[in-house]
Scaffold this motif. Structure first.
Motif, PDB file in Angstrom:
ATOM      1  N   GLN A   1       0.835  -1.204   0.000  1.00 17.50           N
ATOM      2  CA  GLN A   1       0.000   0.000   0.000  1.00 17.50           C
ATOM      3  C   GLN A   1       0.874   1.260   0.000  1.00 17.50           C
ATOM      4  O   GLN A   1       0.545   2.260  -0.651  1.00 17.50           O
ATOM      5  N   LEU A   2       1.975   1.215   0.717  1.00 17.47           N
ATOM      6  CA  LEU A   2       2.886   2.358   0.752  1.00 17.47           C
ATOM      7  C   LEU A   2       3.542   2.580  -0.610  1.00 17.47           C
ATOM      8  O   LEU A   2       3.736   3.727  -1.037  1.00 17.47           O
ATOM      9  N   VAL A   3       3.852   1.504  -1.294  1.00 20.94           N
ATOM     10  CA  VAL A   3       4.405   1.620  -2.649  1.00 20.94           C
ATOM     11  C   VAL A   3       3.380   2.281  -3.571  1.00 20.94           C
ATOM     12  O   VAL A   3       3.725   3.150  -4.390  1.00 20.94           O
ATOM     13  N   GLN A   4       2.121   1.891  -3.443  1.00 18.73           N
ATOM     14  CA  GLN A   4       1.071   2.492  -4.260  1.00 18.73           C
ATOM     15  C   GLN A   4       0.922   3.982  -3.959  1.00 18.73           C
ATOM     16  O   GLN A   4       0.767   4.802  -4.873  1.00 18.73           O
ATOM     17  N   ILE A   5       0.978   4.334  -2.682  1.00 19.89           N
ATOM     18  CA  ILE A   5       0.886   5.741  -2.296  1.00 19.89           C
ATOM     19  C   ILE A   5       2.063   6.525  -2.881  1.00 19.89           C
ATOM     20  O   ILE A   5       1.888   7.633  -3.404  1.00 19.89           O
TER      21      ILE A   5
END
Length: 216
Positions: A136-140
């Motif tokens: 999710q952090l990579v997507q953000i």
């Protein structure tokens, strides 16, 4: 420029509210003198790396659902008054925020720190995203224009983790006990989610003191 240091945690609802109020003041005073920098403060530094079930966390912290409802009632009231949505029902996990703070740090290097903080708040409080999940952090990161592949590789390492912990510990040592905490020009401490009107007044006063010929 005047430094405005903000100590915050992406899972802190008062930080979410406080940022929205500050942002409105900055938008109302586009020539403001502030250079905003975000700093780590973990509400739950001992949280397991994988986080915790939200219900279990609330029961442990507040002694059950009734206690949690009572504790968060002022948050809901103030969020609504500030025009913000908080989807507490959509939040199923309370994450460890160390990696989220690492992302904010890396975003700062690319001059995207404010965007990272905004996106993390929205992901957690509106979309119910587990912001402790590296994917999710990579997507953000990708959403705000950072290199997702580089972010993914960094998250697989311990890069800057000790630095984040040290900065968190230093903030506590210097007296930061709750968030959000704002420090103006390394001198004036303002704690809590202050009203937009306070910030516009502060900006006006600082601008007047600086004078028209002061570089900003």
């Amino acid at each position: 420029m005047i430094r405005l240091d903000v100590f915050s945690d992406p899972i802190c609802p008062w930080c979410y509210i406080g940022k929205a109020r500050l942002d409105r003041a900055l938008a109302a005073r586009p020539d403001h003198p502030f250079q905003v920098q975000w700093h780590p403060f973990q509400l739950n530094p001992d949280m397991p790396a994988s986080g915790m079930d939200r219900r279990t966390y609330l029961e442990a912290k507040f002694g059950g659902q009734a206690g949690a409802v009572q504790a968060y009632l002022p948050v809901v009231t103030e969020a609504e008054a500030s025009g913000l949505k908080i989807n507490f029902e959509g939040i199923t996990r309370t994450p460890n925020t160390l990696n989220a703070h690492r992302l904010i740090h890396w975003a700062g290097i690319e001059m995207k720190q404010n965007a990272a903080v905004d996106r993390l708040f929205r992901a957690y409080f509106v979309d119910g995203v587990d912001i402790g999940d590296p994917a999710q952090l990579v997507q953000i990161a990708s959403d705000i224009g950072m290199d997702g592949d580089v972010t993914a590789r960094l998250l697989e390492t311990d890069a800057d983790a000790d630095d984040i912990r040290a900065r968190d510990a230093d903030a506590r040592h210097k007296g930061v006990q709750s968030v959000p905490t704002f420090v103006v020009a390394n001198q004036h401490v303002i704690a809590g989610a202050q009203p937009t009107e306070l910030w516009t007044q502060a900006i006006d006063e600082i601008t007047a003191q600086l004078g028209p010929d002061t570089p900003q």
